[in-house]
Design an enzyme around this catalytic site. Sequence first.
Site, PDB file in Angstrom:
ATOM      1  N   LYS A  76      52.911  13.139  -4.918  1.00  0.00           N
ATOM      2  CA  LYS A  76      52.224  13.499  -3.672  1.00  0.00           C
ATOM      3  C   LYS A  76      53.258  13.821  -2.587  1.00  0.00           C
ATOM      4  O   LYS A  76      54.397  13.387  -2.676  1.00  0.00           O
ATOM      5  CB  LYS A  76      51.350  12.343  -3.210  1.00  0.00           C
ATOM      6  CG  LYS A  76      50.279  11.976  -4.226  1.00  0.00           C
ATOM      7  CD  LYS A  76      49.446  10.801  -3.766  1.00  0.00           C
ATOM      8  CE  LYS A  76      48.349  10.504  -4.772  1.00  0.00           C
ATOM      9  NZ  LYS A  76      47.516   9.365  -4.370  1.00  0.00           N
ATOM     10  N   ARG A 100      37.135   2.018  -7.667  1.00  0.00           N
ATOM     11  CA  ARG A 100      36.064   2.261  -6.699  1.00  0.00           C
ATOM     12  C   ARG A 100      34.800   2.773  -7.363  1.00  0.00           C
ATOM     13  O   ARG A 100      33.706   2.517  -6.930  1.00  0.00           O
ATOM     14  CB  ARG A 100      36.516   3.283  -5.654  1.00  0.00           C
ATOM     15  CG  ARG A 100      37.543   2.749  -4.680  1.00  0.00           C
ATOM     16  CD  ARG A 100      38.295   3.865  -4.041  1.00  0.00           C
ATOM     17  NE  ARG A 100      38.997   4.632  -5.048  1.00  0.00           N
ATOM     18  CZ  ARG A 100      39.580   5.806  -4.854  1.00  0.00           C
ATOM     19  NH1 ARG A 100      39.514   6.365  -3.668  1.00  0.00           N
ATOM     20  NH2 ARG A 100      40.213   6.413  -5.816  1.00  0.00           N
ATOM     21  N   HIS A 145      41.657  -0.503   0.780  1.00  0.00           N
ATOM     22  CA  HIS A 145      42.833  -1.184   0.218  1.00  0.00           C
ATOM     23  C   HIS A 145      42.868  -2.643   0.704  1.00  0.00           C
ATOM     24  O   HIS A 145      43.161  -3.548  -0.079  1.00  0.00           O
ATOM     25  CB  HIS A 145      44.133  -0.506   0.676  1.00  0.00           C
ATOM     26  CG  HIS A 145      44.344   0.881   0.152  1.00  0.00           C
ATOM     27  ND1 HIS A 145      44.528   1.964   0.975  1.00  0.00           N
ATOM     28  CD2 HIS A 145      44.426   1.363  -1.119  1.00  0.00           C
ATOM     29  CE1 HIS A 145      44.723   3.054   0.238  1.00  0.00           C
ATOM     30  NE2 HIS A 145      44.658   2.721  -1.021  1.00  0.00           N
ATOM     31  N   SER A 152      42.563   8.049   0.941  1.00  0.00           N
ATOM     32  CA  SER A 152      43.489   8.340   2.035  1.00  0.00           C
ATOM     33  C   SER A 152      43.461   9.817   2.438  1.00  0.00           C
ATOM     34  O   SER A 152      43.631  10.137   3.616  1.00  0.00           O
ATOM     35  CB  SER A 152      44.909   7.917   1.648  1.00  0.00           C
ATOM     36  OG  SER A 152      44.931   6.547   1.373  1.00  0.00           O
TER      37      SER A 152
HETATM   38  N1  COA Z   1      40.190   2.013  -0.936  1.00  0.00           N
HETATM   39  C1  COA Z   1      40.399   3.230  -0.429  1.00  0.00           C
HETATM   40  N2  COA Z   1      41.099   4.178  -1.051  1.00  0.00           N
HETATM   41  C2  COA Z   1      41.635   3.865  -2.239  1.00  0.00           C
HETATM   42  C3  COA Z   1      41.444   2.616  -2.843  1.00  0.00           C
HETATM   43  C4  COA Z   1      40.689   1.665  -2.129  1.00  0.00           C
HETATM   44  N3  COA Z   1      40.459   0.452  -2.607  1.00  0.00           N
HETATM   45  N4  COA Z   1      42.089   2.614  -4.023  1.00  0.00           N
HETATM   46  C5  COA Z   1      42.659   3.825  -4.156  1.00  0.00           C
HETATM   47  N5  COA Z   1      42.374   4.571  -3.088  1.00  0.00           N
HETATM   48  C6  COA Z   1      42.771   5.956  -2.847  1.00  0.00           C
HETATM   49  C7  COA Z   1      44.192   6.079  -2.399  1.00  0.00           C
HETATM   50  O1  COA Z   1      44.299   5.977  -1.001  1.00  0.00           O
HETATM   51  C8  COA Z   1      44.573   7.439  -2.900  1.00  0.00           C
HETATM   52  O2  COA Z   1      44.088   8.426  -2.022  1.00  0.00           O
HETATM   53  P1  COA Z   1      44.695   9.891  -1.952  1.00  0.00           P
HETATM   54  O3  COA Z   1      45.012  10.329  -3.356  1.00  0.00           O
HETATM   55  O4  COA Z   1      43.597  10.647  -1.347  1.00  0.00           O
HETATM   56  O5  COA Z   1      45.909   9.822  -1.079  1.00  0.00           O
HETATM   57  C9  COA Z   1      43.798   7.546  -4.207  1.00  0.00           C
HETATM   58  O6  COA Z   1      42.705   6.674  -4.060  1.00  0.00           O
HETATM   59  C10 COA Z   1      44.568   7.128  -5.430  1.00  0.00           C
HETATM   60  O7  COA Z   1      45.658   6.485  -5.018  1.00  0.00           O
HETATM   61  P2  COA Z   1      46.168   5.161  -5.680  1.00  0.00           P
HETATM   62  O8  COA Z   1      45.153   4.578  -6.581  1.00  0.00           O
HETATM   63  O9  COA Z   1      46.718   4.320  -4.612  1.00  0.00           O
HETATM   64  O10 COA Z   1      47.272   5.728  -6.528  1.00  0.00           O
HETATM   65  P3  COA Z   1      48.561   6.291  -5.922  1.00  0.00           P
HETATM   66  O11 COA Z   1      48.691   7.691  -6.319  1.00  0.00           O
HETATM   67  O12 COA Z   1      48.622   6.012  -4.495  1.00  0.00           O
HETATM   68  O13 COA Z   1      49.588   5.358  -6.650  1.00  0.00           O
HETATM   69  C11 COA Z   1      51.117   4.808  -8.373  1.00  0.00           C
HETATM   70  C12 COA Z   1      49.857   5.551  -8.005  1.00  0.00           C
HETATM   71  C13 COA Z   1      52.221   5.032  -7.373  1.00  0.00           C
HETATM   72  C14 COA Z   1      50.801   3.320  -8.388  1.00  0.00           C
HETATM   73  C15 COA Z   1      51.529   5.265  -9.785  1.00  0.00           C
HETATM   74  O14 COA Z   1      51.676   6.670  -9.767  1.00  0.00           O
HETATM   75  C16 COA Z   1      52.824   4.645 -10.220  1.00  0.00           C
HETATM   76  O15 COA Z   1      52.820   3.534 -10.672  1.00  0.00           O
HETATM   77  N6  COA Z   1      53.940   5.363 -10.080  1.00  0.00           N
HETATM   78  C17 COA Z   1      55.258   4.866 -10.406  1.00  0.00           C
HETATM   79  C18 COA Z   1      55.838   5.580 -11.617  1.00  0.00           C
HETATM   80  C19 COA Z   1      55.358   4.951 -12.871  1.00  0.00           C
HETATM   81  O16 COA Z   1      55.563   3.796 -13.159  1.00  0.00           O
HETATM   82  N7  COA Z   1      54.696   5.771 -13.670  1.00  0.00           N
HETATM   83  C20 COA Z   1      54.108   5.346 -14.913  1.00  0.00           C
HETATM   84  C21 COA Z   1      52.688   4.917 -14.693  1.00  0.00           C
HETATM   85  S1  COA Z   1      51.856   4.906 -16.242  1.00  0.00           S
END
Ligand code: COA
Length: 158
Positions: free
Chosen positions: A41, A90, A17, A128
Amino acid sequence: MRKVIYPGTFDPVTNGHVDVIKRATELFDSVVVTVAVNTSKAPLFTTEERLKMLEESLKGFNNVEIDHFEGLVVEHAHQVDAVAIIRGLRAVSDFEYEFQMALMNRKLDSDITTVFLMPHEKYTYLNSSLIRNLAELHADISEFVPDPVLAAFKAKFK
Ligand code: COA
C-alpha cells in the site's frame, strides 16, 4: 505471560481496530499493536504519524505497546516474544484473504498461531480507505475514528 501482536497498516487506526484491540487486551496479558512499514500500500500517513496516532488513541490501555516492523510478520512476532497474531474478521469477505495469510504464516512458522477476533457489527463496513476518502471530502468521520486521528486529518486536509 501471553503476548500477542496485532499487525496492520493502520492508515489510520479506526474505532473498528480499537474494538479488536480491546477484545485482545481482555484475552492476552500484553498486546503489541504493530505498524507494517513496507506494505504494497502507499499510505497517506507516514510511519511516524501512524505510530503517533496509535500511541495517542490507545493511551487508555495499560497492557498495550506500540511497535513497527519491516519484513515477515512471523519474524517480528518471535522478536517480541509473542505467541500469536491477532487479525480482525469483519465479514465473510475478509475470510479468504485472512485464511490464506494465516495458513502461510503457519507454514513459515508453526509456533505462531493466528487468532481471529470479530469487531462489533457496527464496524463491519469500516475500513481505513473509506475513512481517508471521507476525510478528504471533509465529511464528518467523528463516529468512526479516535479523536487523535480526527486531529491528524484536520492538520492534513486543512
Ligand atoms: N476495523 C476497521 N477497519 C479494519 C479492521 C477493523 N477491525 N480490520 C481491518 N480493517 C481494514 C484496514 O484498515 C484496511 O483498510 P484499507 O485497506 O482500506 O487501508 C483493511 O481493512 C485491511 O487491512 P488490514 O487487515 O489491517 O491488513 P493490512 O493490509 O493493513 O495489513 C499485514 C496486512 C501488514 C498484516 C500483512 O500484509 C503482513 O503481515 N505483512 C508483512 C509481510 C508478511 O509477513 N507477509 C506474509 C504474510 S502471509
